[in-house]
Motif scaffolding. Structure first.
Motif, mmCIF file in Angstrom:
data_model
loop_
_atom_site.group_PDB
_atom_site.id
_atom_site.type_symbol
_atom_site.label_atom_id
_atom_site.label_comp_id
_atom_site.label_asym_id
_atom_site.label_seq_id
_atom_site.Cartn_x
_atom_site.Cartn_y
_atom_site.Cartn_z
ATOM 1 N N LYS A 42 15.653 48.728 -38.409
ATOM 2 C CA LYS A 42 15.072 48.975 -39.829
ATOM 3 C C LYS A 42 13.653 48.448 -39.862
ATOM 4 O O LYS A 42 12.852 49.086 -40.840
ATOM 5 N N LEU A 43 13.242 47.583 -39.116
ATOM 6 C CA LEU A 43 11.756 47.223 -39.221
ATOM 7 C C LEU A 43 10.888 48.124 -38.562
ATOM 8 O O LEU A 43 9.614 47.993 -38.935
ATOM 9 N N ILE A 70 8.043 39.445 -35.046
ATOM 10 C CA ILE A 70 8.275 40.288 -36.190
ATOM 11 C C ILE A 70 9.306 40.100 -37.440
ATOM 12 O O ILE A 70 8.884 40.047 -38.386
ATOM 13 N N ILE A 71 10.325 39.569 -36.890
ATOM 14 C CA ILE A 71 11.212 38.840 -37.767
ATOM 15 C C ILE A 71 10.804 37.988 -38.739
ATOM 16 O O ILE A 71 10.904 38.010 -39.918
ATOM 17 N N ALA A 74 8.248 39.552 -41.142
ATOM 18 C CA ALA A 74 9.070 40.316 -42.197
ATOM 19 C C ALA A 74 9.734 39.382 -43.220
ATOM 20 O O ALA A 74 9.836 39.639 -44.246
ATOM 21 N N GLN A 75 10.350 38.293 -42.703
ATOM 22 C CA GLN A 75 10.967 37.433 -43.607
ATOM 23 C C GLN A 75 10.136 36.781 -44.547
ATOM 24 O O GLN A 75 10.463 36.484 -45.980
ATOM 25 N N GLY A 77 7.529 38.492 -45.615
ATOM 26 C CA GLY A 77 6.788 39.394 -46.346
ATOM 27 C C GLY A 77 5.309 39.723 -45.898
ATOM 28 O O GLY A 77 4.404 40.345 -46.597
ATOM 29 N N ARG A 78 4.963 39.302 -44.841
ATOM 30 C CA ARG A 78 3.292 39.318 -44.199
ATOM 31 C C ARG A 78 3.170 40.534 -43.490
ATOM 32 O O ARG A 78 2.087 40.901 -43.057
ATOM 33 N N ILE A 79 4.201 41.613 -43.267
ATOM 34 C CA ILE A 79 3.770 42.654 -42.559
ATOM 35 C C ILE A 79 4.484 44.028 -43.265
ATOM 36 O O ILE A 79 5.267 43.822 -44.016
ATOM 37 N N ILE A 81 6.474 47.215 -43.966
ATOM 38 C CA ILE A 81 7.760 47.937 -43.035
ATOM 39 C C ILE A 81 7.711 49.300 -43.528
ATOM 40 O O ILE A 81 7.757 49.527 -44.678
ATOM 41 N N PRO A 82 8.117 50.107 -42.620
ATOM 42 C CA PRO A 82 8.275 49.853 -41.170
ATOM 43 C C PRO A 82 7.136 49.635 -40.577
ATOM 44 O O PRO A 82 5.652 50.137 -40.713
ATOM 45 N N VAL A 83 7.039 48.804 -39.515
ATOM 46 C CA VAL A 83 5.931 48.365 -38.613
ATOM 47 C C VAL A 83 5.649 49.638 -37.522
ATOM 48 O O VAL A 83 6.659 50.076 -37.007
#
Length: 110
Positions: A42-43, A70-71, A74-75, A77-79, A81-83
């Motif tokens: 998903k990411l 990465i997880i 993503a949790q 909200g600092r990247i 998505i999708p990476v």
């Protein structure tokens, strides 16, 4: 082989219990791995997933650290998505910079 006073039935029961524990741990690890893989699907873009899989072949511990990073990002909200593969390279270089130990040699002259 010394049996420490255990009967054959007791030894077999111990072996069976150890095998069941090992099987349970392996199943739990497979389930955990499947969850992480689902999250990564998903990411990450397909190219980024391919890079991560290549890293896993060479350095499994680095791939594990990268997945955790990465997880966590993503949790919070600092990247984005999708990476993408490019962004994954950036995260990888930052991980490398933080984990790399700098060696310095100093000479003291009298």
């Amino acid at each position: 082989m010394e049996d420490y006073g255990y009967s054959d039935e007791e030894l077999e029961a111990i072996r069976q219990r150890k095998m069941m524990e090992l099987k349970k741990r392996m199943e739990e690890e497979q389930a955990r791995r499947a969850q992480i893989d689902a999250v990564m699907r998903k990411l990450l873009t397909p190219e980024a997933r391919e890079r991560l899989n290549n890293i896993r072949l060479v350095k499994p511990e680095l791939a594990e650290a990268l997945e955790q990073q990465i997880i966590a990002l993503a949790q919070t909200g600092r990247i984005p998505i999708p990476v993408t593969d490019e962004f994954l390279k950036k995260i990888l270089s930052e991980l490398y910079e933080h984990s790399r130990r700098e060696t310095r040699i100093t000479f003291k002259r009298k």
